[in-house]
Design a protein around this motif. Structure first.
Motif, short mmCIF file in Angstrom:
data_model
loop_
_atom_site.label_atom_id
_atom_site.label_comp_id
_atom_site.label_asym_id
_atom_site.label_seq_id
_atom_site.Cartn_x
_atom_site.Cartn_y
_atom_site.Cartn_z
N UNK A 86 0.64 2.75 -10.47
CA UNK A 86 0.72 1.65 -10.39
C UNK A 86 0.37 0.39 -11.00
N UNK A 87 -0.09 0.23 -12.45
CA UNK A 87 -0.84 -0.61 -13.42
C UNK A 87 0.31 -1.45 -13.90
N UNK A 88 1.14 -1.92 -13.81
CA UNK A 88 2.53 -2.56 -14.81
C UNK A 88 3.06 -2.90 -13.69
N UNK A 89 3.11 -2.74 -12.19
CA UNK A 89 3.63 -2.94 -11.11
C UNK A 89 3.24 -4.71 -10.57
N UNK A 90 3.20 -5.70 -9.37
CA UNK A 90 2.67 -6.02 -8.58
C UNK A 90 1.81 -6.12 -7.96
N UNK A 91 1.16 -6.71 -7.49
CA UNK A 91 0.24 -6.95 -6.55
C UNK A 91 0.74 -6.89 -4.97
N UNK A 92 1.83 -7.83 -5.57
CA UNK A 92 2.44 -7.68 -3.53
C UNK A 92 3.55 -6.89 -3.21
N UNK A 93 3.33 -5.69 -4.84
CA UNK A 93 4.14 -4.29 -4.17
C UNK A 93 3.48 -3.31 -3.51
N UNK A 94 2.30 -3.29 -3.80
CA UNK A 94 1.21 -2.44 -3.05
C UNK A 94 1.35 -2.46 -1.49
N UNK A 95 1.30 -1.51 -1.00
CA UNK A 95 0.33 -1.19 0.06
C UNK A 95 -0.68 -1.92 0.55
N UNK A 96 -1.21 -2.58 1.70
CA UNK A 96 -1.98 -3.78 2.85
C UNK A 96 -3.37 -2.29 2.17
N UNK A 97 -3.26 -1.41 2.68
CA UNK A 97 -4.26 -0.23 1.90
C UNK A 97 -4.67 0.10 0.09
#
Lengths: 413, 313
Positions: free
Chosen positions: B125-136
């Motif tokens: 997930x290093x190159x994904x935007x933070x908002x794409x990550x789930x809450x956990x």
């Protein structure tokens, strides 16, 4: 203060905000508008030129029905914008089909009475137009004097004088060039000042947004565990100040590119050669103004619970700083009036007021010194108060402190 | 004795008339996981913010890693309770920026970030935007952000909040690994079970004051009721120092009047009583917490859990 950390924050703010759609749109819009004007100008060459010129420049074609015989034939230099019609009916038809913008009926007894009739498509501002109708006046004078033997006298009747501007309080001495000189000396620096003021507000607006977002995102506490509030504030001011300068740079360079240097020549070189002190002082007021408004905006941004609320709070200061812009007509009429002097001395309006006032008049040294001192005296106060509010406001989530609470926080911080 | 990593002495902090922290003293030793506990509004966050030099103390002394907190920012990692990240930036970009603020060069920050992202299974997930990550996932990213600069001291305020059981186990394991690697951890959480599993010592703050402080097992021992459960196939003989005995089948509940469980066990062995099990009642930290905060005697309300000790044959 750790300079390395300040630079890290400045770089981060610069890079992040440079990519904001809002910044890209605003920065790109000005050159695009310039490009659009140039394209229109290119299109305007050839047969469409006169039509476009009439629309955009306001050049009007006048039909003339000459029963006096004084204007027939037309002098060659007037044939582009004046057209003769043999009778009133044909003249009116030309007006109706928009071949001409107005029709002048010169009766046979004109020389005795001086009376003419001007026919327009609608009444509109025709009276005002006639008051300002120096072109029409010149047309009449040129034709009435066409038989004078002395061409110099004829020329002076048509164009009586070429003004040389001179004032008692100007260092630079008399300025030749008439209206162009006025453009070079007043309008261009004035527009440049407004441009600089705009970038101050745009950049400090980004600062406000950046602070409010970090507070809303709850990232602020992580940042404050790594840097002090002062370092964070300094980094943001530096980074977003650089962003504002980038914006000006893009505008100037694109203007230079689009108009083959004419814009730059007009915008920078003329004022630079004519009033180098003005430009230097404008730069001083720009830096001081940005610093003051930036800290204010950051502090206010820290007090809001979210971006919208922060913007509402900041609106008060923006309004205050924009007061000189609202007084533009007073600046033009009398840049040394008491009101203008007051806004020049008041620290929160001084940067914008002085940037507008400097190209307008020979500002007394007392006003320059006084306004700079008042800003310099206010900046540490704003940095101190703003730094405290910034630090405390940042960690107050979900509620906006009231005035009483702000005062209490300031006492305790 | 090595110098404490965190040394707080007589710390006081007020907001107007409200005293958030009052004369608080505690020390965190090198290499331990220290629990900073207390009910909501007890003064934990204020204390932590003073440790992180976000707030200034009104009175008292605070030393972190032997220095004033302002001088050791880059050696401390912090996961605040009120937390978030730049939602529109990429994961790696955020981590490199936060590490840079701690003085870590970008290349090194990137290497360390990759290592810790892999540890929490976020390496893709290093190159994904933070908002794409789930809450956990964002929770775990925030944890990584607190240690990407390899701090000596880690201050974690509610690190398990919002994590599922699998991620709670993973985080526990990472904390234990960090402790084994010599890092010192200050842990603030309301999950007392996790405190019992992880912490060596604790301080319990209530209304800004330390009401419990010391090694966790000592505290639990101190608060244990004087009660022992004995299972035997014989009848219990009369025993000295016993206040009350209750029998349920082959199990006796013995309440001690004085003396210790060890003395009771010794007396039973000397009298040749056949013992199948001997359990000293142990009060869970949660109960101690509630009792101390509510001003009750722990173990009074509910029957305590017990820790089994198989008796010697």
């Amino acid at each position: 203060m750790n300079v390395q950390k300040v630079l890290v924050i400045a770089r981060h703010e610069y890079r992040v905000n440079l990519r904001r759609p809002g910044f890209l749109i605003v920065t790109g819009l000005v050159p695009l508008l310039g490009l659009a004007v140039l394209l229109l100008a290119a299109l305007a060459s050839g047969p469409t030129a006169s039509a476009l010129e009439r629309v955009f420049v306001g050049r009007q074609i006048t039909g003339v029905v000459d029963r006096s015989g004084l204007f027939t034939p037309l002098l060659p230099e007037y044939t582009e914008v004046y057209r003769l019609y043999p009778d009133e009916a044909r003249g009116r038809a030309a007006l109706a089909t928009e071949e001409v913008d107005r029709l002048v009926l010169v009766p046979s007894d004109y020389l005795d009475t001086g009376r003419i009739t001007v026919v327009a498509r609608s009444t509109g501002l025709i009276a005002v137009e006639l008051e300002e109708a120096t072109d029409l006046e010149r047309f009449f004078v040129a034709h009435l004097a066409r038989d004078l033997p002395d061409p110099r006298l004829r020329a002076r009747l048509v164009d009586p004088f070429e003004p040389i501007l001179d004032t008692l309080d100007r260092e630079s001495g008399p300025q030749e060039g008439g209206p162009l000189s006025i453009v070079g000396r007043f309008v261009v620096p004035y527009v440049l000042s407004i441009l600089l003021i705009m970038t101050i507000f745009v950049s400090s607006g980004y600062l406000l947004r950046s602070v409010a977002e970090e507070k809303t995102n709850r990232v602020i506490e992580i940042l404050l565990s790594s840097v002090t509030a002062q370092e964070l504030l300094a980094g943001k001011v530096l980074g977003l100040g650089a962003l504002g300068l980038t914006q000006i740079g893009v505008w100037l360079l694109s203007g230079f590119g689009l108009s083959s240097g004419a814009f730059l020549l007009l915008g920078l070189v003329i004022p630079l050669f004519t009033q180098p002190t003005v430009l230097l002082l404008a730069a001083v007021y720009y830096v001081l103004g940005f610093l003051m408004y930036a800290v204010l905006m950051a502090s206010v941004g820290a007090l809001g619970t979210d971006v919208q609320e922060a913007q509402q709070l900041a609106g008060l200061f923006s309004l205050l700083a924009a007061v000189p812009l609202m007084l533009a007509s007073v600046f033009f009429a009398n840049p040394d009036s008491a009101l203008i002097r007051v806004v020049s001395w008041f620290p929160l309006t001084a940067p914008t007021a002085m940037m507008l006032r400097l190209p307008m008049a020979q500002v007394p040294a007392l006003d320059i010194g006084g306004s700079i001192l008042s800003i310099l005296g206010t900046i540490p106060l704003i940095l101190w108060l703003g730094g405290k509010l910034f630090r405390l406001g940042l960690l107050m989530y979900g509620k906006r402190p009231g005035v009483r609470e702000i005062l209490r926080l300031l006492r305790e911080a | 004795m090595p110098e404490p990593v965190v040394d707080v002495r007589h710390l006081t902090k007020s907001y107007g008339d409200f005293v958030a922290v009052r004369d608080l003293s505690f020390a965190v030793h090198p290499g331990e996981i220290f629990g900073l506990l207390g009910p909501n509004g007890a003064g934990k966050t204020t204390t932590i913010r003073i440790l992180m030099d976000i707030y200034a103390a009104d009175r008292g002394q605070v030393r972190v890693l032997g220095e004033h907190p302002s001088r050791v920012r880059s050696r401390v990692g912090y996961l605040p309770e009120e937390r978030g990240l730049y939602r529109n930036l990429k994961v790696m970009e955020v981590l490199v920026y936060l590490a840079a603020l701690k003085g870590v060069p970008p290349a090194q920050a990137r290497r360390q970030a990759e290592h810790w992202l892999a540890q929490v299974k976020l390496d893709g997930w290093a190159e994904r935007k933070v908002k794409d990550l789930s809450r956990g996932m964002q929770q775990q990213l925030q944890f990584v952000a607190s240690l990407v600069h390899d701090p000596e001291l880690l201050v974690l305020d509610e690190p398990f909040q919002g994590l599922d059981p699998v991620n709670v186990e993973r985080l526990k394991a990472i904390l234990q690994e960090l402790q084994a690697a010599g890092k010192t951890i200050v842990l603030s959480t309301h999950q007392m079970g996790l405190v019992e599993e992880l912490c060596n010592r604790i301080v319990l703050i209530h209304r800004g004051t330390a009401v419990l402080y010391g090694p966790l097992d000592e505290i639990q021992h101190r608060h244990a009721p004087r009660r022992v459960r004995i299972r035997t196939s014989a009848s219990l003989p009369p025993l000295s120092g016993v206040a009350r005995v209750e029998r349920r089948g082959d199990t006796y509940q013995v309440e001690l009047a004085d003396g210790t469980p060890q003395e009771l066990l010794r007396a039973l062995v000397l009298q040749d009583v056949p013992i199948h099990s001997f359990e000293v009642a142990r009060v869970p930290l949660n109960e101690i917490f509630v009792a101390v905060v509510q001003g009750e005697k722990p173990g009074a309300a509910e029957r305590p859990e017990t820790e089994s000790q198989e008796a010697a044959p």
